[in-house]
Design a protein around this motif. Structure first.
Motif, PDB file in Angstrom:
ATOM      1  N   SER A 104       0.819  -1.211   0.000  1.00  0.00           N
ATOM      2  CA  SER A 104       0.000   0.000   0.000  1.00  0.00           C
ATOM      3  C   SER A 104       0.849   1.254   0.000  1.00  0.00           C
ATOM      4  O   SER A 104       2.020   1.244   0.411  1.00  0.00           O
ATOM      5  N   LEU A 105       0.220   2.328  -0.451  1.00  0.00           N
ATOM      6  CA  LEU A 105       0.799   3.667  -0.417  1.00  0.00           C
ATOM      7  C   LEU A 105      -0.280   4.633   0.041  1.00  0.00           C
ATOM      8  O   LEU A 105      -1.419   4.581  -0.444  1.00  0.00           O
ATOM      9  N   VAL A 106       0.079   5.516   0.975  1.00  0.00           N
ATOM     10  CA  VAL A 106      -0.804   6.580   1.429  1.00  0.00           C
ATOM     11  C   VAL A 106       0.001   7.870   1.498  1.00  0.00           C
ATOM     12  O   VAL A 106       1.115   7.882   2.041  1.00  0.00           O
ATOM     13  N   LEU A 107      -0.530   8.938   0.943  1.00  0.00           N
ATOM     14  CA  LEU A 107       0.093  10.257   1.011  1.00  0.00           C
ATOM     15  C   LEU A 107      -0.907  11.219   1.621  1.00  0.00           C
ATOM     16  O   LEU A 107      -2.039  11.342   1.137  1.00  0.00           O
ATOM     17  N   VAL A 108      -0.494  11.904   2.689  1.00  0.00           N
ATOM     18  CA  VAL A 108      -1.387  12.782   3.444  1.00  0.00           C
ATOM     19  C   VAL A 108      -0.771  14.174   3.562  1.00  0.00           C
ATOM     20  O   VAL A 108       0.433  14.316   3.809  1.00  0.00           O
ATOM     21  N   LEU A 137      -4.177  12.669  -0.007  1.00  0.00           N
ATOM     22  CA  LEU A 137      -3.945  13.035  -1.399  1.00  0.00           C
ATOM     23  C   LEU A 137      -3.929  11.818  -2.318  1.00  0.00           C
ATOM     24  O   LEU A 137      -4.401  11.874  -3.451  1.00  0.00           O
ATOM     25  N   VAL A 138      -3.377  10.724  -1.831  1.00  0.00           N
ATOM     26  CA  VAL A 138      -3.301   9.477  -2.600  1.00  0.00           C
ATOM     27  C   VAL A 138      -3.487   8.315  -1.640  1.00  0.00           C
ATOM     28  O   VAL A 138      -2.945   8.323  -0.532  1.00  0.00           O
ATOM     29  N   SER A 139      -4.241   7.325  -2.070  1.00  0.00           N
ATOM     30  CA  SER A 139      -4.382   6.090  -1.308  1.00  0.00           C
ATOM     31  C   SER A 139      -4.533   4.941  -2.289  1.00  0.00           C
ATOM     32  O   SER A 139      -5.432   4.941  -3.124  1.00  0.00           O
ATOM     33  N   SER A 140      -3.618   3.976  -2.203  1.00  0.00           N
ATOM     34  CA  SER A 140      -3.621   2.869  -3.156  1.00  0.00           C
ATOM     35  C   SER A 140      -3.214   1.595  -2.431  1.00  0.00           C
ATOM     36  O   SER A 140      -2.224   1.589  -1.696  1.00  0.00           O
ATOM     37  N   ARG A 158       3.468  10.049  -7.866  1.00  0.00           N
ATOM     38  CA  ARG A 158       2.633  10.459  -8.990  1.00  0.00           C
ATOM     39  C   ARG A 158       1.271   9.778  -8.903  1.00  0.00           C
ATOM     40  O   ARG A 158       1.180   8.597  -8.552  1.00  0.00           O
ATOM     41  N   CYS A 159       0.240  10.530  -9.201  1.00  0.00           N
ATOM     42  CA  CYS A 159      -1.112   9.985  -9.301  1.00  0.00           C
ATOM     43  C   CYS A 159      -1.784  10.695 -10.466  1.00  0.00           C
ATOM     44  O   CYS A 159      -2.133  11.881 -10.353  1.00  0.00           O
ATOM     45  N   GLY A 160      -1.931   9.988 -11.579  1.00  0.00           N
ATOM     46  CA  GLY A 160      -2.449  10.638 -12.774  1.00  0.00           C
ATOM     47  C   GLY A 160      -1.522  11.754 -13.207  1.00  0.00           C
ATOM     48  O   GLY A 160      -0.323  11.531 -13.399  1.00  0.00           O
ATOM     49  N   GLU A 161      -2.032  12.951 -13.323  1.00  0.00           N
ATOM     50  CA  GLU A 161      -1.232  14.096 -13.746  1.00  0.00           C
ATOM     51  C   GLU A 161      -0.621  14.865 -12.577  1.00  0.00           C
ATOM     52  O   GLU A 161       0.098  15.849 -12.792  1.00  0.00           O
ATOM     53  N   ASN A 162      -0.879  14.430 -11.351  1.00  0.00           N
ATOM     54  CA  ASN A 162      -0.384  15.138 -10.167  1.00  0.00           C
ATOM     55  C   ASN A 162       0.928  14.523  -9.679  1.00  0.00           C
ATOM     56  O   ASN A 162       1.100  13.300  -9.700  1.00  0.00           O
ATOM     57  N   THR A 163       1.827  15.386  -9.214  1.00  0.00           N
ATOM     58  CA  THR A 163       3.123  14.950  -8.702  1.00  0.00           C
ATOM     59  C   THR A 163       3.433  15.684  -7.407  1.00  0.00           C
ATOM     60  O   THR A 163       3.199  16.892  -7.288  1.00  0.00           O
ATOM     61  N   TRP A 164       3.962  14.932  -6.430  1.00  0.00           N
ATOM     62  CA  TRP A 164       4.401  15.514  -5.158  1.00  0.00           C
ATOM     63  C   TRP A 164       5.841  15.073  -4.920  1.00  0.00           C
ATOM     64  O   TRP A 164       6.228  13.946  -5.252  1.00  0.00           O
ATOM     65  N   THR A 165       6.631  15.960  -4.299  1.00  0.00           N
ATOM     66  CA  THR A 165       8.045  15.670  -4.080  1.00  0.00           C
ATOM     67  C   THR A 165       8.416  15.944  -2.634  1.00  0.00           C
ATOM     68  O   THR A 165       8.019  16.971  -2.060  1.00  0.00           O
ATOM     69  N   LEU A 166       9.159  15.019  -2.055  1.00  0.00           N
ATOM     70  CA  LEU A 166       9.762  15.192  -0.738  1.00  0.00           C
ATOM     71  C   LEU A 166      11.272  15.308  -0.925  1.00  0.00           C
ATOM     72  O   LEU A 166      11.878  14.481  -1.623  1.00  0.00           O
ATOM     73  N   ARG A 167      11.882  16.331  -0.325  1.00  0.00           N
ATOM     74  CA  ARG A 167      13.300  16.624  -0.524  1.00  0.00           C
ATOM     75  C   ARG A 167      14.147  16.099   0.625  1.00  0.00           C
ATOM     76  O   ARG A 167      13.736  16.123   1.783  1.00  0.00           O
TER      77      ARG A 167
END
Length: 357
Positions: A86-90, A98-101, A195-204
Motif C-alpha cells: 500500500s501507499l498513502v500520502l497525506v 492526497l493518494v491512497s492505493s 505520482r497519481c495521474g497528472e499530479n506529482t508531489w516531491t519530498l526533498r
C-alpha cells in the motif's frame, strides 16, 4: 478493548534492559521464545518455520517518510491469511488524503515472504496482479518503488555508516509461543516522488526523513500500544548540527527484560528507560498537549499536536483503530554521556492504537 496505562509505581516497569550483542536464535524447535531483550542491530535469528501458530504469524516492512508537511506511508504486510502492499500520502496540515492505493492478496503462508532481517542488505520484488512493490537495501542506501494503476512512487534514503537501530523482542506473559519482534531504524534522510495521474508531489532530502518499522511477530488476538517516533536535525549548545531521533513504544507484551525506547544521536543508539504519557488521551484529548517522561528522566518532552491522522478499519473479526497524532515537540533529552540536549519545535508523532487481528 478498554485499557488505561498507569503511572510508574503502578506499572512496575523497572526493566533491566537486557542487551544482546551476539547472534542468538529467536525460537526453539517447539516454537517457544528463547530471546527477550533489545539490540543495537538485529542479532536475532528468525526462523518463520518454527512459529507454533502459523496463522498468527505477521510480518511487515513499513516506511513512514515526512517533512512535517507531507506524510508518505509505504508498506508491505503479510499476516498469513493475506496481506497487502500500500501507499498513502497525506497533507498533514489540511488533513487531506492526497493518494491512497492498496493491492491486497490472500493466503501469504508460503508466498510474499519478507526478509528475515531488515537492517542488512536485502532485496524484495513482489508482484500482486498489476501492482508491484520493490525494495533494495544496500549498505548506505535504500530504494523503494511502488506502482499500482495510475499511482507510482520512487523513494530513496541514506543509511549512515555503521548506523544503529533498536531491535526488541518482547514476550507475552503466560504465552511462551508468542512474541513481538521489531526493528525501528530512524534518521534516514530521504527523497521521494509520488505520482497519481497528472499530479506529482516531491519530498526533498534536506527536510525529509524516513523511519523503517520492521516487524516479525506472533501475537495474541488483541493488542493496544503507544508508538512515538521522530527524526531530524538539532543544534547542540556549541552550535553544532546533529542527526537526532527517538523511538518510544510501550504497552505491548512484557517490559521486564527491555523497553522499546531509545534516542538516536548521529547514528548511534542511546538506550533510555520506559516512557509514559502524563494523561491518557482517550477518548477526546488527542489534540491536547501530550507530556512524556521516562522513568530515568532522560526523556522529558511535550508534544503540541496539529493533526490527528485517525483511521478505523473494522471488518468484524479484524479491527485496526489508530490515532496517529502529529505535532511539534519541545523539552530536553539526555544522552549516554550525560549531555542534556534542548529540543524545540521538533516535528514527530505519537500514536495510540487498538487492534484486533
Amino acid at each position: 478493548m478498554e485499557k488505561t496505562y498507569l503511572g510508574w509505581a503502578e506499572r512496575k516497569v523497572h526493566s533491566r534492559q537486557n542487551e544482546y550483542t551476539e547472534g542468538t536464535p529467536l525460537l526453539s524447535g517447539e516454537g517457544h521464545l528463547l530471546a527477550r531483550g533489545w539490540a543495537r542491530r538485529n542479532v536475532f535469528d528468525y526462523d518463520r518455520d518454527r512459529v507454533k501458530h502459523p496463522l498468527r504469524r505477521k510480518e511487515w516492512d513499513f516506511y513512514q517518510i515526512s517533512d512535517g508537511k507531507l506524510m508518505l506511508q509505504l508498506s508491505f504486510a503479510n499476516i498469513s491469511l493475506g496481506g497487502y502492499a500500500s501507499l498513502v500520502l497525506v497533507d498533514l496540515h489540511s488533513g487531506e488524503t492526497l493518494v491512497s492505493s492498496m493491492a491486497p492478496f490472500l493466503d501469504g503462508r508460503k508466498r510474499y515472504l519478507l526478509p528475515k532481517r531488515g537492517d542488512v542488505p536485502n532485496d524484495v520484488h513482489f508482484r500482486i496482479g498489476k501492482a508491484s512493490f520493490d525494495a533494495h537495501t544496500g549498505d548506505l542506501l535504500r530504494t523503494l518503488r511502488f506502482e499500482n494503476g495510475n499511482v507510482s512512487c520512487r523513494a530513496e534514503m541514506d543509511i549512515l555508516p555503521e548506523q544503529e537501530n533498536i531491535t526488541t523482542v518482547l514476550p507475552f506473559e503466560g504465552r511462551p509461543d508468542c512474541y513481538f519482534m521489531t526493528t525501528k531504524q530512524n534518521c534516514m534522510p530521504c527523497e521521494a516522488e509520488i505520482r497519481c495521474g497528472e499530479n506529482t508531489w516531491t519530498l526533498r532530502r534536506a527536510q525529509s526523513f524516513c523511519v523503517l518499522d520492521w516487524g516479525r511477530v506472533c501475537t495474541p488476538y488483541s493488542l493496544v500500544w503507544y508508538w512515538g517516533n521522530g527524526s531530524g536535525r538539532v543544534t547542540d549548545a556549541k552550535g553544532k548540527e546533529h542527526l537526532f531521533g527517538f523511538e518510544i513504544t510501550w504497552g505491548i507484551g512484557s517490559e521486564d527484560d527491555a523497553t522499546e525506547t531509545c534516542l538516536f544521536w548521529d547514528g548511534k543508539a542511546h538506550k533510555i528507560a520506559g516512557v509514559d504519557v502524563e494523561s491518557f488521551p482517550k477518548p477526546d484529548r488527542y489534540m491536547e498537549p501530550w507530556r512524556f517522561t521516562s522513568e530515568d528522566e532522560r526523556f522529558c518532552l511535550t508534544m503540541e499536536p496539529f493533526y490527528d491522522h485517525h483511521t478505523d478499519l473494522n471488518i468484524g473479526v479484524m479491527r485496526m483503530h489508530s490515532h496517529q497524532v502529529h505535532g511539534l515537540w519541545s523539552g530536553t533529552v539526555t544522552l549516554d554521556d550525560g549531555e542534556t540536549v534542548e529540543i524545540r519545535d521538533f516535528y514527530a508523532f505519537c500514536e495510540y492504537v487498538e487492534n484486533r487481528w
